[in-house]
Design a protein around this motif. Structure first.
Motif, PDB file in Angstrom:
ATOM      1  N   GLU A 184       0.824  -1.201   0.000  1.00 46.15           N
ATOM      2  CA  GLU A 184       0.000   0.000   0.000  1.00 46.15           C
ATOM      3  C   GLU A 184       0.864   1.260   0.000  1.00 46.15           C
ATOM      4  OE1 GLU A 184      -3.951  -0.923   2.561  1.00 46.15           O
ATOM      5  OE2 GLU A 184      -2.054  -1.135   3.637  1.00 46.15           O
ATOM      6  N   PHE A 185       0.499   2.194  -0.865  1.00 40.73           N
ATOM      7  CA  PHE A 185       1.001   3.549  -0.717  1.00 40.73           C
ATOM      8  C   PHE A 185       0.012   4.232   0.202  1.00 40.73           C
ATOM      9  CE2 PHE A 185       1.005   8.046  -2.005  1.00 40.73           C
ATOM     10  CZ  PHE A 185       2.313   8.349  -1.694  1.00 40.73           C
ATOM     11  N   GLN A 186       0.477   4.640   1.369  1.00 39.15           N
ATOM     12  CA  GLN A 186      -0.424   5.131   2.398  1.00 39.15           C
ATOM     13  C   GLN A 186      -1.047   6.479   2.005  1.00 39.15           C
ATOM     14  OE1 GLN A 186      -1.345   3.426   5.111  1.00 39.15           O
ATOM     15  NE2 GLN A 186      -0.042   1.701   4.474  1.00 39.15           N
ATOM     16  N   ILE A 187      -2.362   6.524   2.117  1.00 38.40           N
ATOM     17  CA  ILE A 187      -3.135   7.709   1.750  1.00 38.40           C
ATOM     18  C   ILE A 187      -3.642   8.397   3.013  1.00 38.40           C
ATOM     19  CG2 ILE A 187      -5.237   8.513   0.593  1.00 38.40           C
ATOM     20  CD1 ILE A 187      -3.008   7.682  -1.340  1.00 38.40           C
ATOM     21  N   GLU A 188      -3.609   9.700   3.002  1.00 40.62           N
ATOM     22  CA  GLU A 188      -4.064  10.474   4.149  1.00 40.62           C
ATOM     23  C   GLU A 188      -5.535  10.196   4.471  1.00 40.62           C
ATOM     24  OE1 GLU A 188      -4.429  15.204   5.466  1.00 40.62           O
ATOM     25  OE2 GLU A 188      -3.353  14.637   3.630  1.00 40.62           O
ATOM     26  N   GLY A 189      -5.831  10.016   5.740  1.00 37.03           N
ATOM     27  CA  GLY A 189      -7.204   9.717   6.156  1.00 37.03           C
ATOM     28  C   GLY A 189      -7.951  10.967   6.564  1.00 37.03           C
ATOM     29  N   ASP A 190      -8.226  11.819   5.606  1.00 31.98           N
ATOM     30  CA  ASP A 190      -8.884  13.101   5.900  1.00 31.98           C
ATOM     31  C   ASP A 190     -10.302  13.167   5.359  1.00 31.98           C
ATOM     32  OD1 ASP A 190      -8.314  13.142   3.208  1.00 31.98           O
ATOM     33  OD2 ASP A 190      -7.530  15.186   3.181  1.00 31.98           O
ATOM     34  N   GLY A 191     -10.877  12.015   5.039  1.00 36.65           N
ATOM     35  CA  GLY A 191     -12.213  11.996   4.448  1.00 36.65           C
ATOM     36  C   GLY A 191     -12.186  11.983   2.935  1.00 36.65           C
ATOM     37  N   ASN A 192     -11.008  12.244   2.353  1.00 37.59           N
ATOM     38  CA  ASN A 192     -10.861  12.251   0.895  1.00 37.59           C
ATOM     39  C   ASN A 192     -10.097  11.028   0.393  1.00 37.59           C
ATOM     40  OD1 ASN A 192     -12.007  14.968   0.409  1.00 37.59           O
ATOM     41  ND2 ASN A 192     -10.204  15.674   1.528  1.00 37.59           N
ATOM     42  N   CYS A 193      -9.960   9.993   1.242  1.00 33.00           N
ATOM     43  CA  CYS A 193      -9.024   8.915   0.910  1.00 33.00           C
ATOM     44  C   CYS A 193      -9.378   8.189  -0.389  1.00 33.00           C
ATOM     45  CB  CYS A 193      -8.896   7.929   2.067  1.00 33.00           C
ATOM     46  SG  CYS A 193     -10.391   7.020   2.487  1.00 33.00           S
ATOM     47  N   GLN A 194     -10.673   7.986  -0.670  1.00 32.63           N
ATOM     48  CA  GLN A 194     -11.023   7.317  -1.925  1.00 32.63           C
ATOM     49  C   GLN A 194     -10.557   8.137  -3.120  1.00 32.63           C
ATOM     50  OE1 GLN A 194     -14.981   6.944  -4.388  1.00 32.63           O
ATOM     51  NE2 GLN A 194     -15.152   5.551  -2.642  1.00 32.63           N
ATOM     52  N   PHE A 195     -10.790   9.422  -3.082  1.00 37.45           N
ATOM     53  CA  PHE A 195     -10.423  10.293  -4.195  1.00 37.45           C
ATOM     54  C   PHE A 195      -8.909  10.490  -4.263  1.00 37.45           C
ATOM     55  CE2 PHE A 195     -14.739  11.370  -2.884  1.00 37.45           C
ATOM     56  CZ  PHE A 195     -15.410  11.184  -4.081  1.00 37.45           C
ATOM     57  N   ARG A 196      -8.254  10.518  -3.112  1.00 37.28           N
ATOM     58  CA  ARG A 196      -6.789  10.606  -3.095  1.00 37.28           C
ATOM     59  C   ARG A 196      -6.157   9.344  -3.679  1.00 37.28           C
ATOM     60  NH1 ARG A 196      -4.210  14.535  -0.125  1.00 37.28           N
ATOM     61  NH2 ARG A 196      -5.527  15.910   1.153  1.00 37.28           N
ATOM     62  N   ALA A 197      -6.696   8.179  -3.316  1.00 36.47           N
ATOM     63  CA  ALA A 197      -6.160   6.918  -3.824  1.00 36.47           C
ATOM     64  C   ALA A 197      -6.358   6.820  -5.341  1.00 36.47           C
ATOM     65  CB  ALA A 197      -6.822   5.738  -3.122  1.00 36.47           C
ATOM     66  N   LEU A 198      -7.533   7.236  -5.810  1.00 33.44           N
ATOM     67  CA  LEU A 198      -7.777   7.239  -7.260  1.00 33.44           C
ATOM     68  C   LEU A 198      -6.840   8.214  -7.968  1.00 33.44           C
ATOM     69  CD1 LEU A 198     -11.685   7.166  -7.281  1.00 33.44           C
ATOM     70  CD2 LEU A 198     -10.161   5.331  -8.063  1.00 33.44           C
ATOM     71  N   ALA A 199      -6.627   9.388  -7.370  1.00 37.27           N
ATOM     72  CA  ALA A 199      -5.726  10.381  -7.961  1.00 37.27           C
ATOM     73  C   ALA A 199      -4.306   9.851  -8.037  1.00 37.27           C
ATOM     74  CB  ALA A 199      -5.763  11.676  -7.150  1.00 37.27           C
ATOM     75  N   ASP A 200      -3.888   9.095  -7.018  1.00 38.75           N
ATOM     76  CA  ASP A 200      -2.549   8.515  -7.051  1.00 38.75           C
ATOM     77  C   ASP A 200      -2.427   7.505  -8.183  1.00 38.75           C
ATOM     78  OD1 ASP A 200       0.122   8.132  -5.641  1.00 38.75           O
ATOM     79  OD2 ASP A 200      -0.628   6.077  -5.726  1.00 38.75           O
ATOM     80  N   GLN A 201      -3.463   6.704  -8.383  1.00 35.99           N
ATOM     81  CA  GLN A 201      -3.432   5.713  -9.453  1.00 35.99           C
ATOM     82  C   GLN A 201      -3.488   6.360 -10.837  1.00 35.99           C
ATOM     83  OE1 GLN A 201      -3.723   1.880  -9.375  1.00 35.99           O
ATOM     84  NE2 GLN A 201      -2.495   2.502  -7.605  1.00 35.99           N
ATOM     85  N   ILE A 202      -4.263   7.421 -10.983  1.00 40.53           N
ATOM     86  CA  ILE A 202      -4.442   8.057 -12.287  1.00 40.53           C
ATOM     87  C   ILE A 202      -3.317   9.031 -12.609  1.00 40.53           C
ATOM     88  CG2 ILE A 202      -5.937   9.553 -13.675  1.00 40.53           C
ATOM     89  CD1 ILE A 202      -8.300   8.490 -11.980  1.00 40.53           C
ATOM     90  N   PHE A 203      -2.975   9.878 -11.644  1.00 35.26           N
ATOM     91  CA  PHE A 203      -2.027  10.966 -11.892  1.00 35.26           C
ATOM     92  C   PHE A 203      -0.691  10.804 -11.164  1.00 35.26           C
ATOM     93  CE2 PHE A 203      -6.291  13.099 -12.099  1.00 35.26           C
ATOM     94  CZ  PHE A 203      -6.294  13.290 -13.472  1.00 35.26           C
ATOM     95  N   CYS A 204      -0.538   9.711 -10.427  1.00 36.00           N
ATOM     96  CA  CYS A 204       0.675   9.499  -9.618  1.00 36.00           C
ATOM     97  C   CYS A 204       0.861  10.613  -8.598  1.00 36.00           C
ATOM     98  CB  CYS A 204       1.915   9.391 -10.513  1.00 36.00           C
ATOM     99  SG  CYS A 204       1.882   7.991 -11.623  1.00 36.00           S
ATOM    100  N   ASN A 205      -0.220  11.183  -8.125  1.00 40.19           N
ATOM    101  CA  ASN A 205      -0.152  12.239  -7.126  1.00 40.19           C
ATOM    102  C   ASN A 205      -1.506  12.348  -6.413  1.00 40.19           C
ATOM    103  OD1 ASN A 205       0.041  14.620  -5.619  1.00 40.19           O
ATOM    104  ND2 ASN A 205       1.389  15.588  -7.108  1.00 40.19           N
ATOM    105  N   PRO A 206      -1.566  11.941  -5.137  1.00 42.35           N
ATOM    106  CA  PRO A 206      -2.848  11.994  -4.419  1.00 42.35           C
ATOM    107  C   PRO A 206      -3.377  13.402  -4.207  1.00 42.35           C
ATOM    108  CG  PRO A 206      -1.050  11.421  -2.921  1.00 42.35           C
ATOM    109  CD  PRO A 206      -0.489  11.371  -4.306  1.00 42.35           C
TER     110      PRO A 206
END
Length: 227
Positions: free
Chosen positions: A90-112
């Motif tokens: 896992e690339f750890q994603i910040e748990g600020d309520g946006n984690c689903q969108f941050r994880a998708l952004a990391d996969q799509i744009f390589c930047n959460p």
């Protein structure tokens, strides 16, 4: 004459602003596609590791009850064990309520940090194709959209479906559920052009998934690359 000129000027400015906004979104999605394509082979290799598992049909739905602490802890241990078994990390994603969108952004744009762009794209999908999604929402649809538009609002299984549809991607969730290891969300009415891999900790948190070796060489793309 001066008033007419002002109206024409304002109208032109509004059109230019709208056109510029749409152009920026199109450019960002295009560049995002290129970035995703660069790691798509890696995504397919992840899929090969879990081919024998099979996946369950995905039903879009809003969030339900959050599990209690004890159950959530056991689920997390189960998830970590599964990831280790299949050589995933896992690339750890910040748990600020946006984690689903941050994880998708990391996969799509390589930047959460592009989570706001991903949420905006998902909201646009939900608004433009209301009839496709509103039947899954047990509340007034406008209320749901207003709530989901806010930064920090947790994404659900419906926003995952909208993301799959918007980005033309198959979203693969390796889960902590006892009886369900893999869930695949596929875009409707199109063949997916990429795979996005997320870990899903029992209604609590999403992280971005890589092969263990791939995570070690992962590099975050700078934000100014998109705009």
């Amino acid at each position: 004459m001066s008033e007419q000129h002002d109206r024409v000027s304002k109208s032109s400015s509004s059109s230019i602003s709208s056109s510029t906004q749409e152009s920026e979104e199109e450019v960002s999605v295009t560049i995002g596609s290129l970035l995703a394509q660069a790691r798509n082979d890696s995504g397919r290799s992840l899929g090969k590791r879990l081919l024998h598992l099979g996946s369950i049909p995905h039903t879009p739905r809003v969030n339900g009850d959050i599990p209690d602490v004890d159950n959530a802890t056991l689920d997390h241990e189960r998830l970590l064990e599964r990831l280790g078994t299949y050589g995933l990390a896992e690339f750890q994603i910040e748990g600020d309520g946006n984690c689903q969108f941050r994880a998708l952004a990391d996969q799509i744009f390589c930047n959460p940090e592009y989570h706001k762009h991903v949420r905006k794209a998902v909201m646009k999908q939900l608004k433009e194709f209301r009839k496709r999604y509103e039947g899954y929402v047990p509340m007034e649809y406008k209320v749901y959209l207003k709530k989901m538009k806010r930064s920090g609002e947790w994404g659900d299984h419906l926003t995952l479906q909208a993301a799959a549809d918007r980005f033309g991607a198959k979203i693969c969730l390796v889960t902590s559920f006892r009886d369900t290891c893999l869930i695949e969300i596929v875009p409707r009415d199109m063949t997916p052009t990429r795979e996005l891999w997320l870990s899903f900790w029992c209604e609590v948190h999403y992280n971005s998934l890589y092969g263990t070796d791939d995570l070690l060489t992962r590099k975050t793309k700078k934000k100014h690359w998109l705009f």
